[in-house]
Every structure is written in C-alpha cells, then in structure tokens.
Design a protein around this motif. Structure first.
Motif, PDB file in Angstrom:
ATOM      1  N   LEU A  53       0.833  -1.207   0.000  1.00 24.75           N
ATOM      2  CA  LEU A  53       0.000   0.000   0.000  1.00 24.75           C
ATOM      3  C   LEU A  53       0.864   1.252   0.000  1.00 24.75           C
ATOM      4  O   LEU A  53       0.548   2.255  -0.663  1.00 24.75           O
ATOM      5  CB  LEU A  53      -0.924  -0.015   1.219  1.00 24.75           C
ATOM      6  CG  LEU A  53      -2.004  -1.108   1.230  1.00 24.75           C
ATOM      7  CD1 LEU A  53      -2.703  -1.151   2.589  1.00 24.75           C
ATOM      8  CD2 LEU A  53      -3.016  -0.882   0.114  1.00 24.75           C
ATOM      9  N   HIS A  54       1.960   1.207   0.747  1.00 24.29           N
ATOM     10  CA  HIS A  54       2.872   2.357   0.817  1.00 24.29           C
ATOM     11  C   HIS A  54       3.521   2.619  -0.536  1.00 24.29           C
ATOM     12  O   HIS A  54       3.513   3.759  -1.036  1.00 24.29           O
ATOM     13  CB  HIS A  54       3.934   2.070   1.880  1.00 24.29           C
ATOM     14  CG  HIS A  54       5.021   3.089   1.958  1.00 24.29           C
ATOM     15  ND1 HIS A  54       4.814   4.373   2.405  1.00 24.29           N
ATOM     16  CD2 HIS A  54       6.352   2.995   1.649  1.00 24.29           C
ATOM     17  CE1 HIS A  54       5.951   5.048   2.374  1.00 24.29           C
ATOM     18  NE2 HIS A  54       6.902   4.235   1.916  1.00 24.29           N
ATOM     19  N   LEU A  55       4.076   1.578  -1.157  1.00 24.58           N
ATOM     20  CA  LEU A  55       4.815   1.764  -2.409  1.00 24.58           C
ATOM     21  C   LEU A  55       3.918   2.111  -3.582  1.00 24.58           C
ATOM     22  O   LEU A  55       4.380   2.667  -4.574  1.00 24.58           O
ATOM     23  CB  LEU A  55       5.614   0.499  -2.723  1.00 24.58           C
ATOM     24  CG  LEU A  55       6.772   0.180  -1.767  1.00 24.58           C
ATOM     25  CD1 LEU A  55       7.404  -1.155  -2.126  1.00 24.58           C
ATOM     26  CD2 LEU A  55       7.822   1.290  -1.800  1.00 24.58           C
ATOM     27  N   SER A  56       2.630   1.768  -3.488  1.00 22.15           N
ATOM     28  CA  SER A  56       1.697   2.085  -4.574  1.00 22.15           C
ATOM     29  C   SER A  56       0.944   3.391  -4.356  1.00 22.15           C
ATOM     30  O   SER A  56       0.112   3.776  -5.194  1.00 22.15           O
ATOM     31  CB  SER A  56       0.696   0.938  -4.743  1.00 22.15           C
ATOM     32  OG  SER A  56      -0.069   0.753  -3.560  1.00 22.15           O
ATOM     33  N   ASN A  57       1.221   4.066  -3.256  1.00 17.24           N
ATOM     34  CA  ASN A  57       0.540   5.326  -2.924  1.00 17.24           C
ATOM     35  C   ASN A  57       1.167   6.462  -3.730  1.00 17.24           C
ATOM     36  O   ASN A  57       2.346   6.775  -3.556  1.00 17.24           O
ATOM     37  CB  ASN A  57       0.681   5.606  -1.430  1.00 17.24           C
ATOM     38  CG  ASN A  57      -0.098   6.830  -0.991  1.00 17.24           C
ATOM     39  OD1 ASN A  57      -0.477   7.671  -1.805  1.00 17.24           O
ATOM     40  ND2 ASN A  57      -0.326   6.946   0.309  1.00 17.24           N
ATOM     41  N   ASN A 104      -9.120  -1.636   0.106  1.00 20.42           N
ATOM     42  CA  ASN A 104      -9.211  -0.200  -0.194  1.00 20.42           C
ATOM     43  C   ASN A 104      -7.950   0.319  -0.873  1.00 20.42           C
ATOM     44  O   ASN A 104      -7.628   1.504  -0.804  1.00 20.42           O
ATOM     45  CB  ASN A 104      -9.447   0.583   1.103  1.00 20.42           C
ATOM     46  CG  ASN A 104     -10.791   0.250   1.721  1.00 20.42           C
ATOM     47  OD1 ASN A 104     -11.786   0.079   1.028  1.00 20.42           O
ATOM     48  ND2 ASN A 104     -10.813   0.139   3.049  1.00 20.42           N
ATOM     49  N   SER A 105      -7.232  -0.570  -1.554  1.00 22.81           N
ATOM     50  CA  SER A 105      -5.974  -0.173  -2.181  1.00 22.81           C
ATOM     51  C   SER A 105      -6.219   0.656  -3.437  1.00 22.81           C
ATOM     52  O   SER A 105      -7.310   0.670  -4.001  1.00 22.81           O
ATOM     53  CB  SER A 105      -5.153  -1.408  -2.542  1.00 22.81           C
ATOM     54  OG  SER A 105      -5.851  -2.221  -3.457  1.00 22.81           O
ATOM     55  N   SER A 106      -5.171   1.315  -3.903  1.00 22.67           N
ATOM     56  CA  SER A 106      -5.275   2.130  -5.108  1.00 22.67           C
ATOM     57  C   SER A 106      -5.197   1.248  -6.341  1.00 22.67           C
ATOM     58  O   SER A 106      -4.869   0.060  -6.279  1.00 22.67           O
ATOM     59  CB  SER A 106      -4.130   3.149  -5.141  1.00 22.67           C
ATOM     60  OG  SER A 106      -2.902   2.502  -5.439  1.00 22.67           O
ATOM     61  N   GLN A 107      -5.490   1.837  -7.488  1.00 21.75           N
ATOM     62  CA  GLN A 107      -5.423   1.106  -8.753  1.00 21.75           C
ATOM     63  C   GLN A 107      -3.987   0.818  -9.163  1.00 21.75           C
ATOM     64  O   GLN A 107      -3.755   0.097 -10.143  1.00 21.75           O
ATOM     65  CB  GLN A 107      -6.141   1.892  -9.847  1.00 21.75           C
ATOM     66  CG  GLN A 107      -7.640   2.007  -9.630  1.00 21.75           C
ATOM     67  CD  GLN A 107      -8.339   2.705 -10.770  1.00 21.75           C
ATOM     68  OE1 GLN A 107      -7.706   3.304 -11.632  1.00 21.75           O
ATOM     69  NE2 GLN A 107      -9.672   2.629 -10.796  1.00 21.75           N
ATOM     70  N   SER A 108      -3.042   1.349  -8.424  1.00 18.47           N
ATOM     71  CA  SER A 108      -1.628   1.114  -8.726  1.00 18.47           C
ATOM     72  C   SER A 108      -1.096  -0.155  -8.073  1.00 18.47           C
ATOM     73  O   SER A 108       0.101  -0.432  -8.163  1.00 18.47           O
ATOM     74  CB  SER A 108      -0.779   2.320  -8.282  1.00 18.47           C
ATOM     75  OG  SER A 108      -1.107   3.471  -9.030  1.00 18.47           O
ATOM     76  N   LEU A 109      -1.958  -0.905  -7.383  1.00 16.10           N
ATOM     77  CA  LEU A 109      -1.535  -2.141  -6.729  1.00 16.10           C
ATOM     78  C   LEU A 109      -2.237  -3.334  -7.363  1.00 16.10           C
ATOM     79  O   LEU A 109      -3.461  -3.394  -7.413  1.00 16.10           O
ATOM     80  CB  LEU A 109      -1.857  -2.086  -5.228  1.00 16.10           C
ATOM     81  CG  LEU A 109      -1.596  -3.372  -4.440  1.00 16.10           C
ATOM     82  CD1 LEU A 109      -0.130  -3.780  -4.515  1.00 16.10           C
ATOM     83  CD2 LEU A 109      -2.032  -3.204  -2.978  1.00 16.10           C
ATOM     84  N   ASP A 110      -1.447  -4.281  -7.849  1.00 18.22           N
ATOM     85  CA  ASP A 110      -1.958  -5.546  -8.369  1.00 18.22           C
ATOM     86  C   ASP A 110      -1.586  -6.664  -7.408  1.00 18.22           C
ATOM     87  O   ASP A 110      -0.426  -6.751  -6.977  1.00 18.22           O
ATOM     88  CB  ASP A 110      -1.368  -5.866  -9.746  1.00 18.22           C
ATOM     89  CG  ASP A 110      -1.883  -4.947 -10.840  1.00 18.22           C
ATOM     90  OD1 ASP A 110      -2.947  -4.321 -10.627  1.00 18.22           O
ATOM     91  OD2 ASP A 110      -1.226  -4.850 -11.886  1.00 18.22           O
TER      92      ASP A 110
END
Length: 462
Positions: A41-45, A73-79
């Motif tokens: 979550l941190h690296l994709s924020n 609730n993660s961002s779309q930048s996390l797969d």
C-alpha cells in the motif's frame, strides 16, 4: 476490514527504502503478510516519493484472495496476483500466450512424462530405476526447471540441493533424456509451457525485453514457495530504480525446492529477521517449535528459530479415536461449537479428506479464488497447502494417523526421508494457522511426524 496496527519493528520493514532489494525472514505468526500488505500500500501510494505501480505476488490462489481482502481499499496502482497469473499476463503481452492449452495442465504433464519414461526405458536393459513412481520423475523435472537448469552439462554438475535421494552421473544422463523426450512430446501436443517451467520462459524473455517495465515495485509474500527461477524473473521485472521485497519462512517451504533466497538473484546488504510470534498462543507455538526441531524436519541456512509468544491459551488437544467416523464426529462437534464465536478451519491433507470431514456442515471452502472473505464467525475448510498464509481462531486437523501422514503416495514417490521432511513442514503450516485453539485427531497409531515431548498436548479419548 481495517488492517491490524503494526507493532515493534514491523513499521521499519513496511517503510524500507523504495529502491533496491530487501529480504525479510520470519517464523509463522510474526506478521509477514501484514508487513507485505502495508508495504504494498505504501509503495503504490501516489503521494509517496519513489512510489509506482506495485505487484504483490504469492504462490497460491487462496492466499492471493485473502491478500485482496486485506487490501480492499488499495489504489489502482496495486496488483495482487499469483505468480502464475503474472507469468501468463507477461507472456500474453508478447503474443506468446494465446489460450489455456498453451500450458500443459498437471494431468497432461504427468501423462507426457510417463510416455517419455517408457520410451527412454525401452532403449536400456530392464532396470529398477525405470520402475520408480512417475511422481518421482515429475518432481525431479520440476526441480530442474525451478532451479533454471537449461543444459545437460549444468544438470550433471549441479549439487542437487534439497534432494535426499542420491543420483549418480549415469542416472542423471537418463533423467535428462527423459526431460528432452517430455519436451518434444509436449511441443507436438501444442503445449508451450507447463506450470514448472513458465518461470524460465518469463526470465528468458524479460532478459531481452527493452520495453518499460510494468511494475516499479514487486513484493513477494511466502517467497519460499516460489522457485529460484521464478524469483529471478521477478527481479528482472522491475527497473533499476525499483525495488524487490522478499518475505519468507523456510520452516514453511512446502513445495520441495529447498533453496535459499541467496541463489535467486537478490542483492541484499542486511536481512531483516523476525522471531516474535504474534499469532499463536504459547501452547500452540510450543508444538510448532518442537516439530521444527525434529531431525527429519530439514535444515537450511535461513531457517528462523521461532520464539514462543506470551499469549495464553489452552493446550492443543490430541484426540485418539476408535475410527475415522468418530474423528469426523469429534471435529464437526468442535467446529459447530467454536464456529459460533470465532473463525474455525477444518484442515486436512487432501481435498478428499477435507470433503469427508466437512460433509453436512455449512462450511466455506477455501480453494482457488472463488470465495469471499467476510471475517465473521463461521467454519472454513481447506487443505494444508491452501491454508498457507491464513489464520483462524481455531484449527481442527482430522486424520493425523500414521496411515495418512505422511501421505503414502508421497512416500512411494519420493522415499521415506524426503516425504518426512516435506510432510512435517505441511503439518507445521497447518498447526501455525491457529491463534488460540488446536484440535488434532487420529485413529490407530498417530503419525510419527508429530512431536512426542511430554506435556505438549492434552491427550484425550472421546
């Protein structure tokens, strides 16, 4: 669902630098999966310096689904995906994966290997070597692929780490011929890959792929279950200014590679090590520790010695039953009682045994990715393999008899020593899924893989 709060040194790991390679080793219950999620979550924020598209990858579908649930609730930048799904997607991006038939499924692979063994055997005088179970040949070829061995010369020279059955040069020559025969048959059948060598294909293609990388960061959860070649391909999948974070526990290495992260292309200055168990009660942790100290458990340089937690809980119950029907009755009664107030998992060695133990129960099957996590009290059912990375308030383990564990088919295929090492690690995985209650049942003689130290269990009969 809100994520639990990081504690102790966990925040340090979650917020390690955003470039370079990191290795985090910890025993069961030390919060590796939680740290992996928070780091992802941190690296994709997008608001974090050095952030970027992030891949959180693991081995099995059940754990990938659980990770999706934790990071809802993660961002779309996390797969979040299994390695197999990542590999398929990458090869498809090159036009090298057009349909499901491109990958030989396990049954088809077994059939083609059997044909190759038969064909090679026909060119030799009769020998007991060719009478080995096909599962042994399957396992050896999977090891070759997982290690990234591409030539006969390399196979003849390599130390067969993790392989307890010795194999001299002449027999290695035979195995290599079988491997080549299998590949020819697979090609003729229209299969480009199988699930054991897809990592080699990905690594080879990435080495010559000058396109921008899809991911800036890759986080590997339960990394001990990926092959060295699969990990090398993930290292190659990030740019030079990106990061790789490997989370693993070699006490839970259940897929037979027996290889350290050190041979996987990772360049690490310092390994972060965690021993404090935040999940299991002291009584459950003591059983796991005793199991990990058994002589057949196996040793690797990166095995982290677990530390018992301070949490109080009842002794695990070891129940001797008159037969398997009584085991099922004991387990189902406990599941109904414990499932009314918390999460309880019935965990068995095979899916056939899972289905027998759970028949008639309102239980959620944890298999693949076709299930939904909701964290409410209730009964789950799964196998030792699919339980990896998960946790429950209570775990019930039926059919832990000498006739069942180690699985006879595994003993026949791999031999007594290899089977004991692999199956004891499966027991370790199952035992350490339990937070507070653990019930193990058997009929006849209990499995010799369970520790026998006095006082570990409350031993009862129904």
């Amino acid at each position: 669902m809100g994520l639990p709060t990081l504690t102790g040194r966990q925040p340090h790991v979650a917020y390690l630098p955003t470039s370079g390679h990191q290795v985090v080793l910890g025993t069961a219950g030390t919060g590796k999966t939680l740290m992996a999620i928070v780091r992802a979550l941190h690296l994709s924020n997008p608001s974090v310096g050095g952030s970027g598209r992030t891949l959180l990858v693991t081995y099995n579908n059940a754990l990938a689904s659980y990770l999706q649930h934790l990071a809802s609730n993660s961002s779309q930048s996390l797969d979040i995906r299994t390695y197999g799904r990542f590999a398929r997607g990458y090869l498809a991006s090159l036009g090298l994966m057009k349909n499901w038939n491109d990958i030989a499924n396990p049954d088809r692979r077994r059939q083609l290997i059997h044909q190759a063994v038969t064909a090679v055997a026909s060119t030799y005088q009769p020998h007991a070597f060719f009478s080995r179970e096909i599962d042994w040949f399957q396992d050896e070829l999977a090891w070759i692929n997982g290690m990234g061995i591409r030539t006969k010369e390399d196979y003849l020279a390599v130390e067969r780490l993790g392989r307890r059955t010795a194999l001299n040069t002449s027999f290695r020559e035979v195995v290599w011929r079988i491997s080549e025969g299998y590949r020819k048959r697979r090609d003729l059948a229209g299969h480009l890959y199988d699930w054991t060598d897809i990592g080699m294909a990905v690594n080879d293609k990435l080495a010559g792929d000058d396109r921008p990388r899809m991911y800036r960061h890759v986080i590997i959860d339960e990394g001990q279950d990926l092959s060295p070649e699969e990990i090398r391909s993930l290292v190659c999948a990030v740019p030079s200014d990106g990061s790789i974070t490997f989370f693993g526990d070699y006490a839970q290495q259940i897929y037979g590679q027996a290889m350290s992260w050190r041979a996987c292309g990772l360049n690490v200055g310092r390994v972060e090590t965690f021993r404090d168990n935040y999940r299991n009660s002291t009584a459950i942790a003591e059983v796991a520790i005793a199991l990990s100290r058994q002589p057949f458990f196996g040793r690797v340089d990166d095995l982290v010695t677990p530390v018992a937690p301070r949490a109080i809980g009842p002794k695990p119950t070891l129940t001797e039953c008159s037969g398997e029907e009584e085991e099922i009755a004991v387990v189902q009664d406990a599941a109904r009682r414990l499932g009314s107030v918390g999460t309880v998992a019935i965990v068995a060695r095979t899916w056939a045994d899972v289905h027998r133990a759970c028949r008639g129960l309102d239980a959620r099957k944890l298999k693949g990715d076709a299930f939904f996590w909701d964290d409410t009290p209730g009964i789950y059912c799964t196998t030792y393999h699919s339980a990896k990375g998960l946790e429950f308030d209570a775990v019930l383990m039926p059919f832990c008899s000498a006739s069942k564990i180690p699985l006879p088919d595994v003993v026949t295929a791999l031999g007594k020593d290899d089977a004991a090492e692999r199956e004891s690690k499966l027991l370790y995985v199952a035992i350490t899924r339990a937070k507070s209650d653990l019930v193990i049942t058997y009929s006849g003689n209990r499995t010799a893989l369970l520790p026998t130290e006095p006082g570990l269990f409350a031993e009862v009969k129904p």
